[in-house]
Structure formats: C-alpha cells, structure tokens
Motif scaffolding. Structure first.
Motif, PDB file in Angstrom:
ATOM      1  N   SER A  19       0.819  -1.215   0.000  1.00 13.19           N
ATOM      2  CA  SER A  19       0.000   0.000   0.000  1.00 13.19           C
ATOM      3  C   SER A  19       0.849   1.260   0.000  1.00 13.19           C
ATOM      4  N   ALA A  20       2.108   1.158   0.447  1.00 14.27           N
ATOM      5  CA  ALA A  20       3.009   2.310   0.396  1.00 14.27           C
ATOM      6  C   ALA A  20       3.535   2.555  -1.014  1.00 14.27           C
ATOM      7  N   HIS A  21       3.363   1.556  -1.916  1.00 17.11           N
ATOM      8  CA  HIS A  21       3.843   1.672  -3.300  1.00 17.11           C
ATOM      9  C   HIS A  21       2.773   1.158  -4.262  1.00 17.11           C
ATOM     10  N   PRO A  22       1.584   1.743  -4.261  1.00 15.45           N
ATOM     11  CA  PRO A  22       0.510   1.221  -5.111  1.00 15.45           C
ATOM     12  C   PRO A  22       0.853   1.334  -6.592  1.00 15.45           C
ATOM     13  N   GLY A  23       0.589   0.265  -7.330  1.00 13.82           N
ATOM     14  CA  GLY A  23       0.834   0.269  -8.770  1.00 13.82           C
ATOM     15  C   GLY A  23       2.288   0.064  -9.150  1.00 13.82           C
ATOM     16  N   ILE A  24       3.180  -0.052  -8.162  1.00 14.81           N
ATOM     17  CA  ILE A  24       4.611  -0.224  -8.430  1.00 14.81           C
ATOM     18  C   ILE A  24       4.976  -1.688  -8.203  1.00 14.81           C
ATOM     19  N   VAL A  25       5.712  -2.259  -9.138  1.00 15.76           N
ATOM     20  CA  VAL A  25       6.122  -3.655  -9.020  1.00 15.76           C
ATOM     21  C   VAL A  25       7.226  -3.784  -7.977  1.00 15.76           C
ATOM     22  N   LEU A  26       7.014  -4.661  -6.999  1.00 13.46           N
ATOM     23  CA  LEU A  26       7.996  -4.920  -5.959  1.00 13.46           C
ATOM     24  C   LEU A  26       8.546  -6.325  -6.165  1.00 13.46           C
TER      25      LEU A  26
ATOM     26  N   ILE B 123      -7.922 -10.593   1.079  1.00 17.79           N
ATOM     27  CA  ILE B 123      -8.267  -9.255   0.584  1.00 17.79           C
ATOM     28  C   ILE B 123      -8.838  -9.284  -0.832  1.00 17.79           C
ATOM     29  N   GLY B 124      -8.836 -10.455  -1.463  1.00 26.90           N
ATOM     30  CA  GLY B 124      -9.327 -10.558  -2.835  1.00 26.90           C
ATOM     31  C   GLY B 124      -8.218 -10.972  -3.775  1.00 26.90           C
ATOM     32  N   ALA B 125      -8.471 -12.018  -4.537  1.00 33.99           N
ATOM     33  CA  ALA B 125      -7.422 -12.610  -5.380  1.00 33.99           C
ATOM     34  C   ALA B 125      -6.907 -11.639  -6.433  1.00 33.99           C
ATOM     35  N   ASP B 126      -7.751 -10.717  -6.892  1.00 35.53           N
ATOM     36  CA  ASP B 126      -7.342  -9.820  -7.972  1.00 35.53           C
ATOM     37  C   ASP B 126      -6.710  -8.529  -7.468  1.00 35.53           C
ATOM     38  N   ARG B 127      -6.607  -8.363  -6.141  1.00 33.92           N
ATOM     39  CA  ARG B 127      -6.092  -7.100  -5.618  1.00 33.92           C
ATOM     40  C   ARG B 127      -4.574  -7.009  -5.788  1.00 33.92           C
ATOM     41  N   ILE B 128      -3.875  -8.143  -5.668  1.00 32.77           N
ATOM     42  CA  ILE B 128      -2.424  -8.163  -5.855  1.00 32.77           C
ATOM     43  C   ILE B 128      -2.121  -8.874  -7.162  1.00 32.77           C
ATOM     44  N   GLU B 129      -1.484  -8.166  -8.058  1.00 31.28           N
ATOM     45  CA  GLU B 129      -1.206  -8.689  -9.400  1.00 31.28           C
ATOM     46  C   GLU B 129       0.205  -9.267  -9.478  1.00 31.28           C
ATOM     47  N   THR B 130       0.311 -10.437 -10.103  1.00 38.40           N
ATOM     48  CA  THR B 130       1.619 -11.023 -10.369  1.00 38.40           C
ATOM     49  C   THR B 130       2.174 -10.464 -11.669  1.00 38.40           C
ATOM     50  N   VAL B 131       3.370  -9.938 -11.616  1.00 37.96           N
ATOM     51  CA  VAL B 131       4.058  -9.466 -12.820  1.00 37.96           C
ATOM     52  C   VAL B 131       5.140 -10.502 -13.106  1.00 37.96           C
ATOM     53  N   ARG B 132       4.842 -11.396 -14.026  1.00 36.25           N
ATOM     54  CA  ARG B 132       5.674 -12.568 -14.250  1.00 36.25           C
ATOM     55  C   ARG B 132       7.128 -12.188 -14.544  1.00 36.25           C
ATOM     56  N   GLY B 133       8.025 -12.843 -13.823  1.00 33.72           N
ATOM     57  CA  GLY B 133       9.448 -12.586 -14.006  1.00 33.72           C
ATOM     58  C   GLY B 133       9.978 -11.416 -13.199  1.00 33.72           C
ATOM     59  N   PHE B 134       9.080 -10.667 -12.526  1.00 33.09           N
ATOM     60  CA  PHE B 134       9.523  -9.499 -11.768  1.00 33.09           C
ATOM     61  C   PHE B 134       9.093  -9.554 -10.303  1.00 33.09           C
ATOM     62  N   GLY B 135       7.792  -9.670 -10.059  1.00 37.94           N
ATOM     63  CA  GLY B 135       7.313  -9.663  -8.677  1.00 37.94           C
ATOM     64  C   GLY B 135       5.827  -9.427  -8.604  1.00 37.94           C
ATOM     65  N   TYR B 136       5.420  -8.557  -7.681  1.00 32.84           N
ATOM     66  CA  TYR B 136       3.999  -8.313  -7.435  1.00 32.84           C
ATOM     67  C   TYR B 136       3.740  -6.814  -7.305  1.00 32.84           C
ATOM     68  N   LYS B 137       2.485  -6.429  -7.554  1.00 29.71           N
ATOM     69  CA  LYS B 137       2.095  -5.045  -7.296  1.00 29.71           C
ATOM     70  C   LYS B 137       0.657  -5.004  -6.832  1.00 29.71           C
ATOM     71  N   LEU B 138       0.343  -3.993  -6.033  1.00 23.13           N
ATOM     72  CA  LEU B 138      -1.013  -3.761  -5.568  1.00 23.13           C
ATOM     73  C   LEU B 138      -1.749  -2.917  -6.604  1.00 23.13           C
ATOM     74  N   ARG B 139      -2.878  -3.428  -7.061  1.00 20.23           N
ATOM     75  CA  ARG B 139      -3.667  -2.661  -8.047  1.00 20.23           C
ATOM     76  C   ARG B 139      -4.198  -1.388  -7.389  1.00 20.23           C
ATOM     77  N   ARG B 140      -4.154  -0.306  -8.121  1.00 17.97           N
ATOM     78  CA  ARG B 140      -4.638   0.981  -7.595  1.00 17.97           C
ATOM     79  C   ARG B 140      -6.141   0.928  -7.388  1.00 17.97           C
TER      80      ARG B 140
END
Length: 235
Positions: free
Chosen positions: A179-186, A218-235
């Motif tokens: 939540s501190a980095h919404p929309g940013i791939v971590l 919190i909902g399966a679609d709230r955190i998106e997997t960015v394949r090969g990189f990591g995860y991000k929280l959908r805005r």
C-alpha cells in the motif's frame, strides 16, 4: 508502570538433544523458553499461556507441526517459525501454507535462528513501512482506499467491504508495504528485505506463499503477479 517481561517462546520439538540445545541457545539471548515434546502438549501449553513466538518442528508425534500450526492459526496471529530437518520443499511449503511466517533448516545455526526470531518479533511489533507512495492512493481521514479494500496504517486495521479482516503480523506488514507503493512492481528480494527483515538472500517461497494467503483475505485480484519481476497492488 511495570517493565515488560522477557519475550516468551514456545518450543515444540520431539528430539531431546535438539530441544535442549535450542532452548539453551535462546535462553542465552534472554528469551524465556517453554518446551514441549509433542504437538498435543504444545497445543495445551499454547492455550494455557501467553507466548510471543512459537518455534515448531515439522515432524512431531501425536500432532505434527503442520497440524499444530493450523490449530494455532485458528485463534492467534502470534509469529510462527517452523523447523524442517531437511529443508524439504514439501515441508517448507506445507508449513507456510498452514500459516507459518518463516522457517529454518535443522541442524539449526544459532546465529541464523536468533536472527529469524528477532526479525519475527520486530514484525509482530507492527512497525509499518516508512516509505511514502510517490502517487498516493485515495485517502479518507488517513485511511487508504483501494476499491472495497480500506487500510488504516495508524490503527493497523484492514477492512474489505466494511468488514474487518484479521491478518497475521507478516501479512499485515506485506500489505502495508504494497500500500506504500501502489501500482509499483515490488520484486521478491526487496520484499524479503523490507517485510521479512532479511539482510541476506532468502528463500523467496516465503514471499509467494504469504502473498497467496493475503490474496485469500483481501481478494485474489487485488495483488497482481508481474511474471518474471514480482507483485504489485492494483490501484
């Protein structure tokens, strides 16, 4: 105001030599250790007293460590550290899926064990990430809002569609980091450093399994997997 007592750890390990050596190592660092030799005794001790952290062997008589972890998670968010004799992938995944926060491989290196214990206790203290988002989400009276998900970092409360969600300490810190980095791939390694307090490369399976548990809440679609990189929280 009275001083807080020492941190109490419940150690459940059936091997007497390992149980004694681990207990002595933890006591040298000032921890108070309660021990049990089987899963059912461990469950009774857990229910009868207050424990700040639980250290569970995977292979236990009467009730194995995975089952014990599940039973504890039914009523507690206390940090749980699993011990696996082989570091076997199935043991590790099963423990993390059952709700454990982390694991160590036996024979346990004392320095590694104490580092993991300290890390878990810091997480349990609910210290939120310090980073501020560059593009902040919608806020309502200090609460972050992502669709039907609302996060109050000050009160450490998470709600979905108005209903409060019970999160384990690691799950909460993970969500606060997202939540501190919404929309940013971590990436997984940065999550290990910032959420798990790893100062070294760790097993990224702990990240994947914790994300999986968090998604269920919190909902399966709230955190998106960015394949090969990591995860991000959908805005």
């Amino acid at each position: 105001m009275s001083e807080p007592g020492p941190v109490t750890i419940l150690l459940v390990e059936d091997d007497e030599v390992i149980r004694r050596s681990v207990a002595m190592a933890l006591e040298r660092y000032g921890y108070r250790v309660t021990v049990a030799a089987d899963g059912l005794t461990g469950l009774e001790l857990f229910r009868d007293g207050r424990h700040d952290l639980l250290l569970l062997d995977v292979m236990l008589p009467a009730l194995d460590g995975i089952g014990l972890c599940r039973r504890i998670r039914e009523s507690s968010t206390a940090p749980i550290l699993m011990m696996s004799a082989r570091g076997d992938a199935l043991d590790v995944v099963s423990g993390l899926e059952a709700g454990a926060d982390d694991y160590v491989v036996k024979p346990v290196d004392t320095a590694v064990l104490v580092a993991r214990v300290r890390s878990l206790l810091r997480r349990a203290a609910f210290v939120p990430p310090a980073a501020a988002p560059s593009d902040p989400p919608q806020t309502v009276a200090g609460t972050l809002v992502f669709g039907d998900l609302s996060i109050d970092p000050a009160a450490l409360e998470v709600r979905r569609a108005g209903e409060e969600i019970a999160l384990a300490p690691t799950e909460l810190r993970l969500l606060l980091e997202f939540s501190a980095h919404p929309g940013i791939v971590l990436d997984r390694q940065s999550l290990l450093r910032n959420v798990w307090d790893y100062g070294w490369d760790g097993d990224t399976r702990v990240v994947d399994l914790c994300v999986q548990r968090l998604r269920k809440k919190i909902g399966a679609d709230r955190i998106e997997t960015v394949r090969g990189f990591g995860y991000k929280l959908r805005r």
